[in-house]
Design an enzyme around this catalytic site. Structure first.
Site, PDB file in Angstrom:
ATOM      1  N   SER A  14       0.846  -1.195   0.000  1.00  0.00           N
ATOM      2  CA  SER A  14       0.000   0.000   0.000  1.00  0.00           C
ATOM      3  C   SER A  14       0.877   1.239   0.000  1.00  0.00           C
ATOM      4  CB  SER A  14      -0.894   0.021   1.237  1.00  0.00           C
ATOM      5  OG  SER A  14      -1.350   1.342   1.454  1.00  0.00           O
ATOM      6  N   HIS A  39      -1.392  -1.531  -4.012  1.00  0.00           N
ATOM      7  CA  HIS A  39      -2.678  -1.149  -3.411  1.00  0.00           C
ATOM      8  C   HIS A  39      -2.743   0.369  -3.298  1.00  0.00           C
ATOM      9  CE1 HIS A  39      -6.114  -2.054  -0.668  1.00  0.00           C
ATOM     10  NE2 HIS A  39      -5.678  -1.027   0.045  1.00  0.00           N
ATOM     11  N   ASP A  41      -4.789   3.543  -2.032  1.00  0.00           N
ATOM     12  CA  ASP A  41      -5.833   3.921  -1.082  1.00  0.00           C
ATOM     13  C   ASP A  41      -6.408   5.290  -1.426  1.00  0.00           C
ATOM     14  OD1 ASP A  41      -6.001   1.757   0.894  1.00  0.00           O
ATOM     15  OD2 ASP A  41      -3.883   2.212   1.233  1.00  0.00           O
ATOM     16  N   MET A  43      -9.090   8.101  -0.504  1.00  0.00           N
ATOM     17  CA  MET A  43      -9.900   8.575   0.638  1.00  0.00           C
ATOM     18  C   MET A  43     -10.466   9.956   0.335  1.00  0.00           C
ATOM     19  SD  MET A  43      -7.515   7.458   3.827  1.00  0.00           S
ATOM     20  CE  MET A  43      -6.550   5.946   3.812  1.00  0.00           C
ATOM     21  N   HIS A  72      -8.534   0.866  -3.768  1.00  0.00           N
ATOM     22  CA  HIS A  72      -9.404   0.708  -2.607  1.00  0.00           C
ATOM     23  C   HIS A  72     -10.117   2.040  -2.358  1.00  0.00           C
ATOM     24  CE1 HIS A  72      -9.518  -0.071   2.050  1.00  0.00           C
ATOM     25  NE2 HIS A  72     -10.718  -0.002   1.520  1.00  0.00           N
ATOM     26  N   MET A  74     -12.198   4.304  -0.474  1.00  0.00           N
ATOM     27  CA  MET A  74     -12.809   4.618   0.824  1.00  0.00           C
ATOM     28  C   MET A  74     -13.529   5.947   0.642  1.00  0.00           C
ATOM     29  SD  MET A  74      -9.596   3.404   3.135  1.00  0.00           S
ATOM     30  CE  MET A  74      -8.491   3.449   1.741  1.00  0.00           C
ATOM     31  N   MET A 143     -11.263  -5.517   6.240  1.00  0.00           N
ATOM     32  CA  MET A 143     -10.431  -4.531   6.940  1.00  0.00           C
ATOM     33  C   MET A 143     -10.031  -5.085   8.303  1.00  0.00           C
ATOM     34  SD  MET A 143     -10.030  -1.956   4.923  1.00  0.00           S
ATOM     35  CE  MET A 143      -8.963  -1.071   6.075  1.00  0.00           C
ATOM     36  N   GLY A 150      -2.720   4.686   7.850  1.00  0.00           N
ATOM     37  CA  GLY A 150      -1.772   3.578   7.867  1.00  0.00           C
ATOM     38  C   GLY A 150      -1.203   3.397   9.264  1.00  0.00           C
ATOM     39  N   ASP A 178      -6.440  -6.030   5.010  1.00  0.00           N
ATOM     40  CA  ASP A 178      -5.849  -4.695   4.921  1.00  0.00           C
ATOM     41  C   ASP A 178      -5.825  -4.049   6.303  1.00  0.00           C
ATOM     42  OD1 ASP A 178      -5.012  -2.204   4.150  1.00  0.00           O
ATOM     43  OD2 ASP A 178      -6.774  -1.740   2.927  1.00  0.00           O
ATOM     44  N   GLY A 180      -2.454  -3.357   9.392  1.00  0.00           N
ATOM     45  CA  GLY A 180      -1.620  -3.979  10.413  1.00  0.00           C
ATOM     46  C   GLY A 180      -1.014  -5.307   9.995  1.00  0.00           C
TER      47      GLY A 180
HETATM   48  C1  DX5 Z   1      -6.083   2.024   5.732  1.00  0.00           C
HETATM   49  C2  DX5 Z   1      -5.741   1.624   4.326  1.00  0.00           C
HETATM   50  C3  DX5 Z   1      -4.657   0.641   4.256  1.00  0.00           C
HETATM   51  C4  DX5 Z   1      -3.359   1.095   4.842  1.00  0.00           C
HETATM   52  C5  DX5 Z   1      -2.756  -0.071   5.504  1.00  0.00           C
HETATM   53  O1  DX5 Z   1      -7.256   2.740   5.742  1.00  0.00           O
HETATM   54  O2  DX5 Z   1      -6.864   1.076   3.647  1.00  0.00           O
HETATM   55  O3  DX5 Z   1      -4.464   0.142   2.933  1.00  0.00           O
HETATM   56  O4  DX5 Z   1      -2.433   1.605   3.915  1.00  0.00           O
HETATM   57  O5  DX5 Z   1      -1.640   0.347   6.129  1.00  0.00           O
HETATM   58  P1  DX5 Z   1      -0.794  -0.518   7.142  1.00  0.00           P
HETATM   59  O6  DX5 Z   1      -0.311  -1.726   6.407  1.00  0.00           O
HETATM   60  O7  DX5 Z   1       0.265   0.420   7.530  1.00  0.00           O
HETATM   61  O8  DX5 Z   1      -1.719  -0.892   8.290  1.00  0.00           O
HETATM   62 ZN    ZN Z   2      -6.472  -0.049   1.750  1.00  0.00          ZN
END
Ligand code: DX5
Ligand code: ZN
Length: 221
Positions: A14, A39, A41, A43, A72, A74, A143, A150, A178, A180
């Protein structure tokens, strides 16, 4: 670029934790580690309390990479923007079940646009929400943190939903996780039935991104 068929473990770095001023270079580095997808993200500051990138950035990155763009969304009203993301070069588009009024129609639209389709569940959303439409997707995203940022802590209870999602969709649909994900949590979700592992902080917060990807791979063997 097509989403790899189910049956292999894939890591999807990501870019949320990458250097946004050098995105094309950051993607090239993870490509050199042999990943097939990246990936992205998206937002909107409405569905989640953070703002990142949209179609113009994806369109520019498209010129620099032939990895599968796992996008992705969001965002609220994902159906309104699906075509713009497809035109920008998104290969796979995931929307949130919590944001879509007519998920079945949106999955059909994404397929008509030439994309593979994904649906995503937030940690508090029960798996029953995707029971009818999950099998129509190419990938279901679970999720394992609350979306928006992140580097958050992996939520073990949310991850357990992977077991039920895998039962619903069977072996031919990818199940992605996705939030942690690192070398320690990856084996847990793979044992539950996940085959697609998003990892942001575990890769891009490290100086050696390739070693970080290999560390996650090692954990899954
Ligand atoms: C969070 C995102 C993730 C994020 C994951 O809202 O959708 O894709 O980048 O990040 P890590 O791997 O740092 O938890
Ligand atoms: Zn994501």
């Amino acid at each position: 670029m097509r989403l790899p068929k189910a049956g292999t473990i894939e890591i999807a770095p990501s870019i949320l934790s990458a250097d946004f001023a050098r995105l094309a270079d950051e993607i090239a580095v993870v490509a050199s580690a042999g990943v097939k997808m990246v990936h992205l993200d998206v937002m909107d500051g409405h569905f989640v309390p953070n703002i990142t990138i949209g179609p113009p950035v994806i369109a520019k990155l498209r010129k620099h990479s032939d990895l599968v763009f796992d996008s992705h969304l969001m965002i609220s009203e994902p159906g309104k923007y699906a075509e713009r993301f497809a035109e920008a070069g998104a290969d796979h588009i995931t929307f949130h079940i919590e944001a879509a009024d007519e998920p079945r129609e949106l999955i059909e639209t994404l397929h008509e646009l030439g994309c593979t389709a994904g649906i995503c569940l937030n940690p508090e959303t029960p798996v029953e929400a995707i029971e009818a439409v999950g099998p129509l997707c190419d990938m279901v995203l679970v999720m394992t943190v609350h979306p928006g940022f992140g580097a958050q802590k992996f939520l073990p209870e949310a991850a357990k939903k992977v077991i039920a999602v895998r039962e619903i969709v069977g072996p031919d649909v990818r199940v992605e996780v996705d939030g942690g994900i690192d070398a320690e949590t990856a084996p847990i979700v793979v044992a539950y039935g996940a085959d697609t592992l998003v990892a942001g902080n575990a890769i891009f917060a490290k100086t050696d991104r390739i070693a970080a990807i290999n560390a996650i791979r090692q954990g899954c063997r």
